[in-house]
Design an enzyme around this catalytic site. Structure first.
Site, PDB file in Angstrom:
ATOM      1  CE1 TYR A 156      35.765  17.648  89.753  1.00 26.69           C
ATOM      2  CE2 TYR A 156      33.529  16.789  90.638  1.00 26.69           C
ATOM      3  CZ  TYR A 156      34.365  17.640  89.423  1.00 26.69           C
ATOM      4  OH  TYR A 156      33.620  17.929  88.327  1.00 26.69           O
ATOM      5  CE  LYS A 160      34.844  20.975  89.454  1.00 24.47           C
ATOM      6  NZ  LYS A 160      35.563  21.883  88.109  1.00 24.47           N
ATOM      7  CB  THR A 191      33.197  13.704  79.809  1.00 23.02           C
ATOM      8  OG1 THR A 191      33.489  13.876  81.267  1.00 23.02           O
ATOM      9  CG2 THR A 191      32.205  14.735  79.303  1.00 23.02           C
TER      10      THR A 191
END
Ligand code: NAP
Length: 233
Positions: A156, A160, A191
């Site tokens: 991840y 990015k 989230t």
């Protein structure tokens, strides 16, 4: 009327970006890989929706075709769809996991951007916002005094970081056009992506993307920004 496409807008920060842009008068298109989830989100927002799986070339092409037919141009593209997967350490992260994360977070953004660029070029003030993350900052990741130093998520975080360079590359290519391309850091928001562990709300996280989507002609391009201003790359 300003037309805005937000990928992965059926929930989370993307849904909030869609809601906030709609409340500012934009004609919003909810991009969702599941057509039914997209339809339900769009209905709640009084928006339109389009099936858009950023990892499917066919889906991306047919979404661009549909937007062309329905709207004829696009003013705002928010590349928001993203996934977070990983392993316990970089060396114990299966290569397939990193590949899958890159397919969505990096290659998906490139595919959607390329497909939508002809429509964005028809806008008087095209804006592209890439939803990046502070955990993709090389400078912060390498700084022992940074709060993110302890993080070491190969898939991840590096996706990015790559997305940040993707942002700079498109900003340079489009520098002589009205189109501005920026990366946004929403901060750590509660989230589904993180099991709702974030300390910010999706509404707060969406604000910087909305600001960058609505930049005027004097606004920055090729920047990495959060609410408080620029972040280190
Ligand atoms: P989320 O609640 O998990 O929502 C992610 C959205 O992306 C969902 O709509 C999901 O669709 C969609 N998506 C995933 N893969 C897709 C694909 N292949 N094609 C199209 N849509 C796809 O996550 P979020 O927290 O709102 O994250 C939104 C963006 O902000 C991501 O890029 C994330 O990396 C970034 N971000 C989040 C945080 C945070 O703290 N939450 C921090 C920094 C950056 P489904 O519903 O079908 O799964």
């Amino acid at each position: 009327m300003t037309t805005a496409l937000i990928t992965g807008a059926n929930k989370g920060i993307g849904y909030e970006i869609a809601r906030q842009l709609a409340s500012r008068g934009a004609s919003v298109i909810v991009g969702a890989r599941d057509a039914e989830r997209g339809r339900r989100a769009a209905e709640a927002l009084g928006a339109r929706s389009v099936q858009l799986d950023v990892t499917s070339a066919e889906s991306v092409a047919s979404a661009a075709k549909w937007i062309d037919e329905e709207f004829g141009a696009l003013d705002i593209l928010v590349n928001n769809a993203g996934i977070a997967q990983g392993g316990p350490t970089p060396s114990r992260t299966p290569l397939e996991t990193t590949r899958a994360v890159y397919e969505t977070n990096v290659f998906g953004v490139i595919a959607v951007t390329n497909a939508m660029l002809p429509l964005l070029r028809r806008s008087a003030a095209g804006r592209i916002v890439n939803m990046s993350s502070e955990v993709g900052s090389l400078e912060m990741a390498a700084d022992p005094d940074s709060p993110f130093y302890f993080l070491n998520g190969l898939s991840y975080q590096s996706s990015k970081t790559a997305l940040n360079m993707v942002t700079v590359c498109y900003a340079k290519e489009l520098a002589e056009t009205p189109i501005k391309v920026n990366a946004a850091n929403p901060g750590y928001c509660a989230t589904d992506l993180n099991g709702h562990t974030g300390h910010r709300t999706a509404e707060q996280g969406a604000a910087i993307a909305v600001r960058l989507a609505l930049l005027d002609d004097t606004g920055p391009t090729g920047a990495f920004l959060q609410d408080e201003g620029a972040l280190p790359w």
